[in-house]
Design a protein around this motif. Structure first.
Motif, mmCIF file in Angstrom:
data_model
loop_
_atom_site.group_PDB
_atom_site.id
_atom_site.type_symbol
_atom_site.label_atom_id
_atom_site.label_comp_id
_atom_site.label_asym_id
_atom_site.label_seq_id
_atom_site.Cartn_x
_atom_site.Cartn_y
_atom_site.Cartn_z
ATOM 1 N N ILE A 19 -1.888 -44.602 42.183
ATOM 2 C CA ILE A 19 -2.637 -43.383 42.487
ATOM 3 C C ILE A 19 -2.799 -42.516 41.242
ATOM 4 C CG2 ILE A 19 -2.534 -41.183 43.739
ATOM 5 C CD1 ILE A 19 -1.158 -42.731 46.031
ATOM 6 N N LEU A 20 -1.713 -42.391 40.479
ATOM 7 C CA LEU A 20 -1.728 -41.487 39.328
ATOM 8 C C LEU A 20 -2.401 -42.099 38.109
ATOM 9 C CD1 LEU A 20 1.886 -39.994 39.582
ATOM 10 C CD2 LEU A 20 -0.233 -39.149 40.591
ATOM 11 N N SER A 21 -2.468 -43.421 38.058
ATOM 12 C CA SER A 21 -2.977 -44.086 36.856
ATOM 13 C C SER A 21 -4.456 -43.816 36.596
ATOM 14 C CB SER A 21 -2.744 -45.596 36.959
ATOM 15 O OG SER A 21 -3.519 -46.145 38.017
ATOM 16 N N GLU A 23 -5.912 -40.938 36.942
ATOM 17 C CA GLU A 23 -6.124 -39.552 36.553
ATOM 18 C C GLU A 23 -5.944 -39.413 35.043
ATOM 19 O OE1 GLU A 23 -7.214 -37.329 38.713
ATOM 20 O OE2 GLU A 23 -7.119 -38.914 40.231
ATOM 21 N N ASP A 25 -5.430 -36.947 33.116
ATOM 22 C CA ASP A 25 -4.470 -35.972 32.607
ATOM 23 C C ASP A 25 -3.041 -36.240 33.070
ATOM 24 O OD1 ASP A 25 -5.190 -35.405 35.227
ATOM 25 O OD2 ASP A 25 -4.778 -33.266 35.020
ATOM 26 N N LEU A 26 -2.823 -37.368 33.769
ATOM 27 C CA LEU A 26 -1.487 -37.706 34.252
ATOM 28 C C LEU A 26 -1.051 -39.053 33.688
ATOM 29 C CD1 LEU A 26 -1.798 -36.727 38.036
ATOM 30 C CD2 LEU A 26 -0.942 -35.331 36.158
ATOM 31 N N PRO A 107 -3.498 -38.685 48.838
ATOM 32 C CA PRO A 107 -3.385 -38.822 47.384
ATOM 33 C C PRO A 107 -3.856 -37.580 46.623
ATOM 34 C CG PRO A 107 -4.210 -40.855 48.328
ATOM 35 C CD PRO A 107 -4.160 -39.857 49.449
ATOM 36 N N ASP A 108 -4.923 -36.953 47.095
ATOM 37 C CA ASP A 108 -5.422 -35.761 46.407
ATOM 38 C C ASP A 108 -4.388 -34.636 46.422
ATOM 39 O OD1 ASP A 108 -7.771 -37.024 45.815
ATOM 40 O OD2 ASP A 108 -8.963 -36.042 47.384
ATOM 41 N N LEU A 110 -1.115 -35.068 46.491
ATOM 42 C CA LEU A 110 -0.071 -35.452 45.549
ATOM 43 C C LEU A 110 -0.474 -35.086 44.127
ATOM 44 C CD1 LEU A 110 2.535 -37.015 44.775
ATOM 45 C CD2 LEU A 110 1.118 -39.076 44.665
ATOM 46 N N ILE A 111 -1.689 -35.424 43.767
ATOM 47 C CA ILE A 111 -2.188 -35.153 42.415
ATOM 48 C C ILE A 111 -2.239 -33.650 42.155
ATOM 49 C CG2 ILE A 111 -4.201 -35.341 40.917
ATOM 50 C CD1 ILE A 111 -4.796 -38.004 42.446
ATOM 51 N N ILE A 114 1.298 -32.178 41.623
ATOM 52 C CA ILE A 114 1.869 -32.452 40.309
ATOM 53 C C ILE A 114 1.281 -31.498 39.277
ATOM 54 C CG2 ILE A 114 1.987 -34.157 38.452
ATOM 55 C CD1 ILE A 114 2.071 -36.316 40.633
ATOM 56 N N ARG A 115 -0.018 -31.302 39.341
ATOM 57 C CA ARG A 115 -0.665 -30.393 38.388
ATOM 58 C C ARG A 115 -0.160 -28.958 38.558
ATOM 59 N NH1 ARG A 115 -6.472 -33.221 39.469
ATOM 60 N NH2 ARG A 115 -6.357 -34.805 37.819
#
Length: 216
Positions: A19-21, A23, A25-26, A107-108, A110-111, A114-115
């Motif tokens: 999921i994060l890969s 993005e 900026d993550l 997922p949105d 979660l992202i 984190i931000r």
């Protein structure tokens, strides 16, 4: 933003990494299968955010969170939980976690979480926070047990209003609308509340509000 994944289930870690890969900026800089490994990984990798499971073999997420927060002021820990099976979430918040997420969140979300955490914003899911705090502060009769908190006596009436609104899960913008004041004024009140209560973030302030009986 550098992210460390701490969960004893490899499938969960793989899913979050995927999921994060995507993005830009993550970046997932490491993984850990238990709390002790997470503490070591933070020392080696110095991530910005740790996604921490609570129930793990050996050193659990609560102990790991406490150790990480005590040692690194610039590392933020977000708790991951299934909630219904996790009676330890309240303790993890008191250990210094900046907030928590449900493992089945979109997922949105979660992202975005984190931000927000990396930018220093504590995360509160109001409907879950209230249930967790109520469960964790209830006495043998099932009724919430409040402990008087002298720190609240130092708050002005408006600061107390702001704390109540925070405990209801309102954002600064929502508090500004409700109290008919400017966003900068709310931000100032929130800062004063945190300072007078001697807490590190909104999560800890909300816990203080519930434990003191302010929200009864």
């Amino acid at each position: 933003m550098r992210v460390l994944l701490a969960d004893d289930q490899e499938l969960i870690r793989v899913g979050f990494r995927m999921i994060l890969s995507v993005e830009p900026d993550l970046e997932v800089v490491g993984e850990a299968g238990d709390g002790a490994a997470a503490v070591r990984a933070v020392a080696d990798l110095r991530p910005d955010v740790v996604l921490m499971d609570v129930q793990m073999p050996g050193t659990d997420g609560i102990a790991a969170t406490e150790a990480i927060v005590a040692a690194y002021d610039d590392v933020v820990v977000l708790i991951l939980t299934t909630f219904d099976d996790d009676d330890y979430l309240f303790s993890s918040l008191r250990a210094g976690a900046a907030g928590f997420l449900l493992k089945n969140c979109p997922p949105d979300d979660l992202i975005a979480a984190i931000r927000q955490a990396a930018q220093g914003h504590a995360l509160l899911a109001p409907e879950v926070t209230r249930r967790v705090i109520a469960r964790s502060t209830s006495g043998p009769t099932g009724r919430p047990t409040a402990t008087p908190d002298t720190r609240l006596t130092h708050l002005t009436d408006r600061e107390r209003d702001v704390l109540v609104a925070m405990a209801r899960g309102l954002s600064n913008a929502e508090i500004a609308d409700e109290l008919v004041v400017g966003a900068a004024t709310v931000k100032s009140h929130v800062s004063h509340v945190l300072t007078k209560l001697g807490v590190r973030d909104r999560v800890q302030a909300v816990i203080a509000a519930y434990e003191s009986g302010l929200m009864d």
